[in-house]
Design a protein around this motif. Structure first.
Motif, PDB file in Angstrom:
ATOM      1  N   GLN A 301       0.824  -1.207   0.000  1.00 10.03           N
ATOM      2  CA  GLN A 301       0.000   0.000   0.000  1.00 10.03           C
ATOM      3  C   GLN A 301       0.856   1.253   0.000  1.00 10.03           C
ATOM      4  OE1 GLN A 301      -3.484  -0.017  -0.265  1.00 10.03           O
ATOM      5  NE2 GLN A 301      -3.065   2.128  -0.712  1.00 10.03           N
ATOM      6  N   ASP A 305       0.871   4.185  -2.828  1.00 13.47           N
ATOM      7  CA  ASP A 305       0.644   5.598  -2.491  1.00 13.47           C
ATOM      8  C   ASP A 305       1.792   6.471  -2.967  1.00 13.47           C
ATOM      9  OD1 ASP A 305      -1.694   4.837  -1.281  1.00 13.47           O
ATOM     10  OD2 ASP A 305      -0.896   4.853   0.756  1.00 13.47           O
ATOM     11  N   LYS A 309       1.575   9.599  -5.672  1.00 13.13           N
ATOM     12  CA  LYS A 309       2.050  10.950  -5.339  1.00 13.13           C
ATOM     13  C   LYS A 309       3.103  11.423  -6.342  1.00 13.13           C
ATOM     14  CE  LYS A 309       1.134  10.714  -0.376  1.00 13.13           C
ATOM     15  NZ  LYS A 309       1.751  10.677   0.984  1.00 13.13           N
TER      16      LYS A 309
END
Length: 323
Positions: A301, A305, A309
């Motif tokens: 995860q 992420d 970003k």
């Protein structure tokens, strides 16, 4: 010289003659004795794993400070030494703490009696993995069948008597599971270890591993071992597991094969590529292409992420250049 008549008058022993009833009763009581952990072997095919987790670390620190407060239960082995029945985690903690001896209750037990006590004592744990329940339930059910005078076969519903519950119903009442759930757990023992580990991960939630729910896993347990091995390789390559409906389809196709035939890899891949209900389209990047940008062990995860970003920053920069 007169010959002995050979009569046995069942004379009491000297100890019985000169001891009170209280003393004889006390001698029959179980006592706590201190034994070296090296004298105690593990229970054969013990289904419950002794994990080196946070709970074990806490137990080890407690044992270092206070010792083993609750005695373990062992039984003597015919060839000498003892066999652990209840207390494998306490024994491990004592080993880690460097204790020379641990308190034990020594009890004479048959194989079936020891199996039932071993399972019951371990089912009190806070976290029990599906694989642990699977093999524990199977071991206890087999022991209960033998005690009831029934053969230990794959038939999970032998009738103990007309007035009594079936053996697996009785087990279900004891452990708080339905008869059908007991059957499902025992089916898991037919899975290859690699797939069974994915079932355990439905509890452990290791983000570095795939996980599979119990219902589809039960269906996969009907596949031949070779077919399961092929499927595991496909799951690893495709980075996904089959849905319940897909697993049912695999089972049906496998059971339709006769003789030495087996389900082809292409058929398994074709089923795995079928769109699952509510399945969202996913974009996947091979791990080897991005692993060098992240420290080993970074959760999936967190990697996802970070990539999102980074892409957002890239898009902002591109837009600023276009102005």
């Amino acid at each position: 010289m007169a010959k002995s008549s050979g009569l046995n008058f069942n004379l009491p022993s000297v100890d019985d003659l000169f001891s009170t009833e209280e003393e004889r009763a006390e001698a029959r009581l179980e006592k706590v004795v201190n034994l070296s952990p090296a004298e105690i072997s593990d229970f054969p095919n013990h289904p419950f794993k002794v994990r080196m987790d946070e709970a074990m670390q806490e137990m080890t620190e407690s044992v270092k400070q206070y010792g083993v407060l609750v005695p373990t239960l062992v039984r003597p082995k015919p060839e000498g030494g003892y066999e652990m029945v209840a207390g494998h985690r306490r024994k491990k903690a004592a080993d880690l703490a460097g204790l020379a001896e641990i308190p034990c209750i020594v009890r004479q037990l048959t194989d079936d009696e020891a199996t039932i006590i071993m399972v019951d004592s371990n089912l009190q744990r806070e976290q029990i993995l599906p694989s642990e329940k699977a093999f524990a339930y199977k071991m206890k059910l087999d022991a209960m069948k033998r005690q009831a005078g029934r053969p230990s076969l794959e038939n999970l519903t032998p009738v103990v008597s007309e007035k009594r519950l079936r053996t697996n119903e009785e087990l279900g009442l004891q452990v708080g599971e339905s008869r059908e759930q007991i059957r499902r757990y025992i089916r898991l023992t037919h899975l290859i270890p690699e797939i069974l580990e994915l079932v355990d991960n439905s509890v452990l939630k290791d983000q570095e591993m795939l996980q599979i729910a119990m219902r589809p896993a039960v269906e996969l347990s009907y596949l031949r071992k070779e077919e399961q091995a092929d499927l595991f390789a496909i799951m690893d390559e495709m980075d996904c597991t089959p849905s319940h409906a897909q697993a049912i389809k695999m089972r049906q196709m496998s059971e339709a094969k006769t003789g030495g035939e087996r389900l082809a890899k292409d058929a398994l891949v074709s089923i795995m590529k079928e769109e699952k209900p509510n399945q969202k389209e996913q974009f996947k990047i091979p791990k080897e292409k991005i692993s060098r940008f992240f420290a080993p062990g970074t959760p999936t995860q967190k990697i996802e992420d970070t990539i999102v970003k980074a892409l957002e920053l890239y898009r902002k920069r591109q837009r600023s250049l276009e102005r």
